[in-house]
Scaffold this motif. Structure first.
Motif, PDB file in Angstrom:
ATOM      1  N   GLN A   1      81.287  45.692 -63.352  1.00  0.00           N
ATOM      2  CA  GLN A   1      81.388  44.646 -63.391  1.00  0.00           C
ATOM      3  C   GLN A   1      79.779  44.468 -63.662  1.00  0.00           C
ATOM      4  N   THR A   2      80.023  43.264 -64.146  1.00  0.00           N
ATOM      5  CA  THR A   2      78.655  42.407 -65.085  1.00  0.00           C
ATOM      6  C   THR A   2      78.883  41.083 -64.819  1.00  0.00           C
ATOM      7  N   ALA A   3      79.493  40.362 -64.280  1.00  0.00           N
ATOM      8  CA  ALA A   3      79.518  39.299 -63.198  1.00  0.00           C
ATOM      9  C   ALA A   3      78.047  38.982 -62.789  1.00  0.00           C
TER      10      ALA A   3
ATOM     11  N   ALA B   1      87.706  41.670 -53.722  1.00  0.00           N
ATOM     12  CA  ALA B   1      86.836  41.741 -55.128  1.00  0.00           C
ATOM     13  C   ALA B   1      87.978  41.202 -56.274  1.00  0.00           C
ATOM     14  N   GLN B   2      89.096  40.713 -55.840  1.00  0.00           N
ATOM     15  CA  GLN B   2      89.764  39.541 -56.701  1.00  0.00           C
ATOM     16  C   GLN B   2      88.983  38.438 -56.667  1.00  0.00           C
ATOM     17  N   ILE B   3      88.761  38.384 -55.559  1.00  0.00           N
ATOM     18  CA  ILE B   3      88.196  36.791 -54.827  1.00  0.00           C
ATOM     19  C   ILE B   3      86.810  36.623 -55.412  1.00  0.00           C
ATOM     20  N   ALA B   4      86.157  37.821 -55.918  1.00  0.00           N
ATOM     21  CA  ALA B   4      85.181  37.233 -55.708  1.00  0.00           C
ATOM     22  C   ALA B   4      85.088  37.124 -57.464  1.00  0.00           C
ATOM     23  N   PHE B   5      85.966  37.732 -58.241  1.00  0.00           N
ATOM     24  CA  PHE B   5      85.732  37.555 -59.226  1.00  0.00           C
ATOM     25  C   PHE B   5      87.162  37.762 -60.242  1.00  0.00           C
TER      26      PHE B   5
ATOM     27  N   ASN C   1      90.422  37.635 -62.459  1.00  0.00           N
ATOM     28  CA  ASN C   1      90.231  37.508 -64.195  1.00  0.00           C
ATOM     29  C   ASN C   1      91.910  36.334 -64.482  1.00  0.00           C
ATOM     30  N   GLY C   2      92.919  36.204 -63.133  1.00  0.00           N
ATOM     31  CA  GLY C   2      93.958  36.134 -64.133  1.00  0.00           C
ATOM     32  C   GLY C   2      94.912  36.440 -63.771  1.00  0.00           C
TER      33      GLY C   2
ATOM     34  N   ALA D   1      96.401  26.632 -51.969  1.00  0.00           N
ATOM     35  CA  ALA D   1      95.311  24.552 -52.669  1.00  0.00           C
ATOM     36  C   ALA D   1      94.031  26.024 -53.133  1.00  0.00           C
ATOM     37  N   SER D   2      93.636  26.476 -52.441  1.00  0.00           N
ATOM     38  CA  SER D   2      92.300  27.863 -53.135  1.00  0.00           C
ATOM     39  C   SER D   2      92.235  28.341 -55.226  1.00  0.00           C
ATOM     40  N   ALA D   3      91.490  28.214 -55.140  1.00  0.00           N
ATOM     41  CA  ALA D   3      90.706  28.495 -56.543  1.00  0.00           C
ATOM     42  C   ALA D   3      91.595  29.749 -57.331  1.00  0.00           C
ATOM     43  N   ASP D   4      92.100  30.229 -58.231  1.00  0.00           N
ATOM     44  CA  ASP D   4      92.716  31.476 -58.598  1.00  0.00           C
ATOM     45  C   ASP D   4      93.593  31.456 -57.516  1.00  0.00           C
TER      46      ASP D   4
END
Length: 367
Positions: free
Chosen positions: A198-200, A314-318, A320-321, A358-361
């Protein structure tokens, strides 16, 4: 016992509580079946003699019922469980997969895990699982009544692996526990490998152990902080130690970009979004408040389902769709642990797709 599982509410609200847990003792979870009796060594390094594989089991520690079922791939040997275990089974996936667990007596102990000795004796258990690190006063009454007690510790991943080995030894299937421990270690290694790439920038995350009645956060030294770091996020409450009650002013000062609510109270993302006092928190402005999943057990504390929690976080933090293969992992793991392939709607319930909708992503977890 210094974990959110074992602490009564009044203890949590006293302030900081470290989540370290005792070091594992050599020989924990082993069994000796060369003699007529089966001998299991618990986390007190005490040898418990059983006349044969346990067929009537009472569990008091909250996660023990689910872990015992996963080791056994059956609920048929549970004859008594703690009420908190019953609530998790009723509200989560365990009661769907094993409806019989909802009929098991769940009045075997108080909120503070003091055992109902008379009630437990009436269940005629071969073995009783009880906290070893909360003091002798909740173990000795059971042993004084002539019951065989497996004393357990909790709070670290190593403890969970030891539970696998100990429970499987008591059930007369030691190879199952060893395989589950290996699988758990492999799950962590897989998440570590993904995080290493992970680079973000690490998002600032705040994890609530309790929210509705008190703002109790997971600080430094907790299992939750460990896996927040594992997935590459930053725990904004790392400047406090253990489980700590804080005020809103402190939360505003931390200004987390992500908020996670666990399953020890009824708080949902809409409760946070709808409270105007929270409107200036970055996680609220960006709609990044999430309720942690509830599967065969609560995903937040240590258990056999922890790798699923880490994948989700990990998907919540980063985001990617995609879900990082989480839905497929749930099906694979539930077949292994419970001999059950959950349906898409069952997975939606585990992941709280409606409450988190309702939460993002969060659409990345859609079927």
């Amino acid at each position: 016992m210094n974990t959110p599982e074992a602490l009564p509410r009044r203890t949590l609200l006293k302030g900081a509580v470290a989540l370290g847990g005792a070091a594992l003792l050599p020989g924990c979870g082993t069994s000796d079946t060369t003699s007529e009796k089966l001998v299991v060594t618990d986390q007190r390094d005490k040898k418990i003699s059983l006349s044969g594989p346990a067929r009537r089991i009472v569990t008091l520690p909250m996660p023990a019922a689910s872990i015992m079922i996963a080791v056994d791939r059956s609920a048929k040997h549970l004859v008594g469980i703690h009420d908190a275990s019953f609530v998790a089974a009723r509200d989560g996936a365990l009661g769907t997969m094993f409806p019989q667990v909802l009929k098991v007596p769940h009045d075997v102990g108080t909120q503070d895990f003091a055992p109902n000795v008379e009630g437990i004796l009436a269940l005629k258990p071969d073995v009783v699982v009880q906290w070893a690190s909360q003091g002798d006063e909740i173990v000795q009454p059971l042993e004084n009544a002539g019951l065989s007690v497996l004393g357990v510790n909790y709070g670290k991943l190593e403890d969970v692996g030891d539970w696998f080995r100990m429970f499987s030894a008591a059930l007369g299937k030691p190879e199952r526990g060893r395989a589950m421990a290996t699988r758990l270690d492999a799950g962590r290694a897989a998440v570590e490998a993904v995080a290493a790439k992970q680079t973000a920038r690490a998002p600032r995350l705040l994890y609530f152990n309790r929210f509705s009645d008190s703002l109790t956060v997971q600080g430094a030294g907790t299992f939750n902080e460990d896996y927040v770091r594992l997935v590459g996020a930053e725990n904004v409450s790392s400047d406090v130690k253990g489980l700590v009650e804080v005020d809103l002013e402190q939360v505003l000062d931390w200004d987390p970009e992500i908020v996670v609510l666990d399953n020890f109270d009824a708080a949902m993302p809409d409760d946070v979004y709808g409270d105007r006092r929270w409107r200036d928190v970055a996680a609220v402005k960006d709609k990044r408040v999430y309720r942690a999943p509830l599967g065969g057990y609560r995903w937040d504390p240590p258990s056999h389902e922890s790798p699923l929690m880490w994948t989700w976080l990990a998907q919540i933090a980063f985001p990617n769709g995609t879900d990082g293969g989480l839905r497929d992992k749930i099906v694979e793991d539930y077949r292994y642990f419970y001999n059950h392939a959950p349906t898409p709607s069952e997975i939606d319930k585990i992941l709280w797709t409606e409450a988190n909708g309702a939460s993002a992503d969060y659409d990345q977890f859609a079927a």
